[in-house]
Scaffold this motif. Structure first.
Motif, PDB file in Angstrom:
ATOM      1  N   GLU A 143      60.711  -0.464   3.619  1.00 52.64           N
ATOM      2  CA  GLU A 143      61.417   0.763   3.254  1.00 52.64           C
ATOM      3  C   GLU A 143      61.887   0.734   1.801  1.00 52.64           C
ATOM      4  O   GLU A 143      61.675   1.689   1.043  1.00 52.64           O
ATOM      5  N   ILE A 144      62.514  -0.353   1.404  1.00 52.44           N
ATOM      6  CA  ILE A 144      63.072  -0.378   0.053  1.00 52.44           C
ATOM      7  C   ILE A 144      61.975  -0.550  -0.994  1.00 52.44           C
ATOM      8  O   ILE A 144      62.100  -0.075  -2.128  1.00 52.44           O
ATOM      9  N   THR A 145      60.866  -1.203  -0.633  1.00 53.06           N
ATOM     10  CA  THR A 145      59.746  -1.326  -1.574  1.00 53.06           C
ATOM     11  C   THR A 145      59.079   0.021  -1.790  1.00 53.06           C
ATOM     12  O   THR A 145      58.696   0.360  -2.914  1.00 53.06           O
ATOM     13  N   VAL A 146      58.919   0.788  -0.714  1.00 55.06           N
ATOM     14  CA  VAL A 146      58.346   2.126  -0.852  1.00 55.06           C
ATOM     15  C   VAL A 146      59.272   3.024  -1.683  1.00 55.06           C
ATOM     16  O   VAL A 146      58.826   3.843  -2.478  1.00 55.06           O
ATOM     17  N   GLN A 188      57.061 -16.778   5.836  1.00 52.05           N
ATOM     18  CA  GLN A 188      57.375 -16.252   4.511  1.00 52.05           C
ATOM     19  C   GLN A 188      56.073 -16.002   3.763  1.00 52.05           C
ATOM     20  O   GLN A 188      55.136 -16.795   3.832  1.00 52.05           O
ATOM     21  N   GLY A 189      56.021 -14.910   3.054  1.00 48.84           N
ATOM     22  CA  GLY A 189      54.812 -14.579   2.296  1.00 48.84           C
ATOM     23  C   GLY A 189      54.509 -13.092   2.303  1.00 48.84           C
ATOM     24  O   GLY A 189      53.959 -12.550   1.338  1.00 48.84           O
ATOM     25  N   PHE A 190      54.893 -12.395   3.391  1.00 49.28           N
ATOM     26  CA  PHE A 190      54.630 -10.954   3.429  1.00 49.28           C
ATOM     27  C   PHE A 190      55.394 -10.223   2.333  1.00 49.28           C
ATOM     28  O   PHE A 190      54.978  -9.168   1.864  1.00 49.28           O
ATOM     29  N   GLU A 191      56.558 -10.780   1.917  1.00 45.32           N
ATOM     30  CA  GLU A 191      57.355 -10.133   0.863  1.00 45.32           C
ATOM     31  C   GLU A 191      56.688 -10.238  -0.497  1.00 45.32           C
ATOM     32  O   GLU A 191      57.108  -9.573  -1.452  1.00 45.32           O
ATOM     33  N   MET A 192      55.631 -11.074  -0.608  1.00 44.38           N
ATOM     34  CA  MET A 192      54.900 -11.143  -1.878  1.00 44.38           C
ATOM     35  C   MET A 192      54.234  -9.809  -2.204  1.00 44.38           C
ATOM     36  O   MET A 192      53.956  -9.515  -3.362  1.00 44.38           O
ATOM     37  N   VAL A 193      53.986  -9.008  -1.167  1.00 45.75           N
ATOM     38  CA  VAL A 193      53.449  -7.661  -1.400  1.00 45.75           C
ATOM     39  C   VAL A 193      54.445  -6.846  -2.220  1.00 45.75           C
ATOM     40  O   VAL A 193      54.072  -6.114  -3.141  1.00 45.75           O
ATOM     41  N   SER A 194      55.744  -6.977  -1.899  1.00 48.39           N
ATOM     42  CA  SER A 194      56.751  -6.238  -2.671  1.00 48.39           C
ATOM     43  C   SER A 194      56.868  -6.778  -4.085  1.00 48.39           C
ATOM     44  O   SER A 194      57.235  -6.045  -5.011  1.00 48.39           O
TER      45      SER A 194
END
Length: 774
Positions: free
Chosen positions: A63-66, A217-223
């Motif tokens: 949500e916050i990345t979008v 951990q790692g999916f947040e690398m998309v952001s």
């Protein structure tokens, strides 16, 4: 960066592989032994619960990345929603988190390479005792870190997409082989292999969750690369949830195969984990794939950890580079390679920190525990920023087509509490992990206040002024106080007030004080009231025409200066602005000094010709003399002036007439750093040799439209005072003159309290009715 920017080149496939590459790095396979040792077969449940926590976190991250599709991840979220101090803390911890994760993967690579080398030596009949101890592991881990760091300098991106695809295929083959072995054994054997399921109790499950959380951990690398993603509103949700789902679908079956297909008849997984804490997956694979299967898994884990090491070094260096760009780390880390454009100094710093921490952490379990603890804290803060962004931004935060978390605010609250709770438990269970984090945070606090605070908060102040919406996102609704007495200057002053405090994000309070007298002369009071009403009419009319809606207040008091301070304190005004007469002396000077040292807000004082308008100030002169408390306030004012249209900013330093060329060059470097405020427009630095600073400033002011000065402190009393130089410039300058006074440092709150000095800076207040105003 807009969605149509040419730099947005990563699609759904590429972004999803970024997340998968960060998650699938062998982390779970390395830490699975520790998890089964703590929780027994219930480590499977612990990992499943981690998946739920990670999914909740992914919802907030998405949500916050979008909403803010810019590169930087949690550091950028904190910068938008919290404050520069909080952003530094998040960025500092996040940088450390990726470094520690890199340490984990570097040490894992080295440990599994040592196993391969031992096997090779034994097979060839060679001596392998030289591989004992920590030295070979540290050497191999250091070489891998240095090698990949050099590769990141030579190439802008780490790893290839097909490397990640290869890892996925490799693990799918391993799962398939384990499933074949599982279906061949009698079904009734599976139950005993998983008994007792809760052998480690509830504390064991929580401990296993804490140590293995890093494996997801790692999916947040998309952001972290959101600024490079095409069509972020659609691509980012697909990439984050897709990468997490695929990785979870690979890891969970592997966790189930270890205690079922991976143990011998009559054996239990806890004993297997106790004997092989770091290689339990490889030992389990030997059970259903034979000897070649063992070496196959060891080789696969070693290669997987290398790609994960590269991903974490890449992300850590980009976090450091972003922080240096915002002046929250040394500006040298912003240096790029002259031909390749890679952040060479940030990569060097990341590699050096990785190797140093590598020698500090005693084993893989400590590295994994420290990394999990830090990411848990970082994700807890991400939940907080997502919650605050939605509450403060409201429906305008994202449009109707963008992703929004369902069951709000349950998701960020539950997810944040889960991450924070696991982090606290992890710190208690593994004191080394908490100790490492405390030392790093302590070092960061010292460095921030000693080296970064001034420039970082000045840059943040200018960012708030350039984008007033940040006030709303940070929960601020600043109030500026504008006393009015002279109808002739009411319009020009309210124009400045409205420019500094847009009605959509801040408030302006117009104040008129009717000076009461002991004689009770009604005629004089009525005359003052008429002037006040006319000043309000002029100010409100100009404001309404420009689309602003200031508030208005009329009071009566015997002492106007004391009344101004009372109103400012009572209404908790962030800033105050008033006009200066041409000659500041006598009673006025003493009352001004009392106000400046007593009022709890920023103050700006203005003297300008009657026909002067803020919109006409195209060339602005900013004299700089040594260190000043007004640096942040100055940055905010200058950015506000440049928000509507770029201006020419001239930073001036006056040094002794007999100063050497080396002193001139040193002054130019110092002023050059101070002038780097990320403000649009043209910036120049001028160094003038003169023993008469006021005359030198006035000479340059003759070619400018506005001079922005800072207050000085008395060397004897330490109190703020206008000073002879400022007094001379205000009297003799033919252009507008603004003098800034930062609220006393004793009145500024500490690191844990939100910074109140937002784009709240200050409007003006004309003088008392019995004084001339300009």
């Amino acid at each position: 960066m807009s969605a149509g920017d040419d730099r947005r080149h990563v699609g759904v496939f590429g972004a999803t592989l970024v997340g998968i590459g960060g998650i699938i790095g062998g982390g779970l396979l390395i830490l699975a032994g520790t998890a089964f040792g703590q929780a027994g077969p219930a480590a499977i449940l612990a990992f499943a619960l981690n998946g739920i926590v990670a999914w909740l976190t992914a919802m907030s991250v998405t949500e916050i990345t979008v909403a803010f599709p810019e590169s930087g991840g949690a550091y950028m979220f904190a910068k938008k929603v919290l404050s520069v101090r909080a952003a530094f803390a998040v960025g500092w911890v996040l940088w450390f988190a990726y470094i520690v994760a890199g340490v984990l993967y570097a040490l894992s690579f080295a440990a599994f390479t040592v196993i391969l080398l031992r096997g090779a030596c034994d097979g060839l009949g060679l001596e392998s005792d030289w591989l004992g101890g920590r030295n070979p592991v540290l050497l191999l881990a250091s070489l891998a870190t240095v090698g990949y760091s050099v590769g990141l300098i030579r190439k802008a991106s780490g790893g290839g997409q097909w490397v990640t695809v290869g890892k996925v295929i490799l693990f799918l083959l391993l799962i398939a082989a384990g499933c074949v072995a599982l279906v061949r054994q009698p079904l009734e054997d599976i139950g005993p292999e998983l008994s007792p399921f809760f052998s480690g109790g509830m504390s064991g499950i929580i401990a296993a969750m804490g140590v293995t959380f890093i494996s997801l951990q790692g999916f947040e690398m998309v952001s972290a690369i959101a600024g490079e993603i095409k069509d972020p509103k659609k691509t980012i949700p697909k990439a984050i949830f897709g990468s997490l789902a695929i990785s979870f679908a690979i890891y969970l079956p592997l966790m189930f195969l270890i205690p079922t297909a991976g143990v011998t008849d009559g054996a239990r997984v806890m004993s297997l984990a106790a004997e092989n804490p770091d290689t339990v997956m490889a030992v389990a694979a030997r059970q259903f794939l034979g000897g070649p299967g063992y070496w196959f898994v060891v080789t696969a884990i070693a290669l997987a950890t290398l790609s994960a090491l590269q991903s974490n070094l890449l992300t850590a260096s980009r976090v450091a580079f972003a922080m240096a760009h915002d002046h929250t780390l040394p500006s040298v880390l912003e240096q790029r390679h002259p031909t390749r454009g890679t952040p060479i100094m940030a990569i060097y710093a990341t590699a050096l920190a990785t190797v140093a921490i590598m020698f500090m952490i005693p084993d893989l379990n400590s590295a994994g525990a420290a990394a999990s603890l830090i990411f848990l804290l970082a994700f807890a803060l991400t939940h907080v920023t997502a919650y605050l962004a939605r509450k403060r931004g409201g429906p305008r935060l994202v449009d109707d087509e963008a992703y929004q978390t369902r069951m709000f605010p349950l998701v960020p609250i539950l997810g944040g509490l889960s991450c924070a709770g696991l982090a606290v438990f992890q710190a208690i269970v593994v004191p080394d992990a908490g100790g490492i984090l405390v030392i790093w945070l302590g070092l960061g606090v010292i460095l921030y206040f000693a080296l970064f605070k001034g420039r970082a908060e000045a840059a943040d102040a200018s960012a708030e002024a350039l984008d007033p919406r940040l006030n709303q996102l940070r929960g601020k609704n600043p109030l500026v106080l504008l006393p009015l007495a002279n109808p002739r200057t009411a319009t020009s002053m309210v124009e400045i007030a409205n420019a500094l405090a847009p009605s959509e994000f801040a408030r302006v309070l117009l104040l008129s004080i009717i000076r009461s007298t002991k004689t009770g002369d009604a005629g004089d009071s009525i005359a003052q009231l008429a002037d006040a009403q006319e000043a309000f009419r002029q100010a409100l009319g100009a404001s309404y025409t420009a689309g602003h809606a200031p508030e208005a207040l009329i009071t009566s008091a015997a002492e106007p200066w004391a009344e101004i301070q009372r109103i400012a304190d009572e209404h908790r005004c962030e800033s105050l602005l008033f006009g200066l007469p041409q000659n500041v002396e006598g009673t006025f000077d003493r009352e001004l000094e009392e106000l400046l040292n007593g009022v709890d807000c920023d103050v700006a004082m203005m003297r300008a010709p009657d026909d002067w308008r803020i919109g006409g100030a195209k060339r602005v002169l900013i004299p700089i003399a040594g260190k000043s408390e007004e640096h942040e306030l100055r940055a905010r004012v200058l950015a506000t002036l440049c928000r509507e249209a770029p201006r020419e900013l001239v930073f001036l330093s006056v040094i002794a007439a007999d100063a050497s060329d080396a002193e001139v060059a040193d002054a130019a470097r110092t002023i050059g750093k101070l002038s780097n405020m990320k403000i649009p427009g043209t910036t120049t630095v001028e160094i003038v040799r003169s023993d008469d600073p006021a005359a030198a400033i006035l000479a340059e002011a003759a070619r400018c439209d506005l001079v922005v000065l800072g207050m000085r402190k008395s060397r004897n009393s330490g109190r703020k005072m206008l000073g002879p130089i400022n007094r001379t410039i205000a009297r003799d300058a033919t252009c507008g003159v603004m003098v800034l006074s930062r609220r006393s440092q004793a009145q500024i709150s500490d690191l844990t309290r939100p910074i109140r000095d937002a784009a709240q800076i200050v409007p003006f207040m004309p003088k008392r009715a019995d004084e001339t105003e300009h």
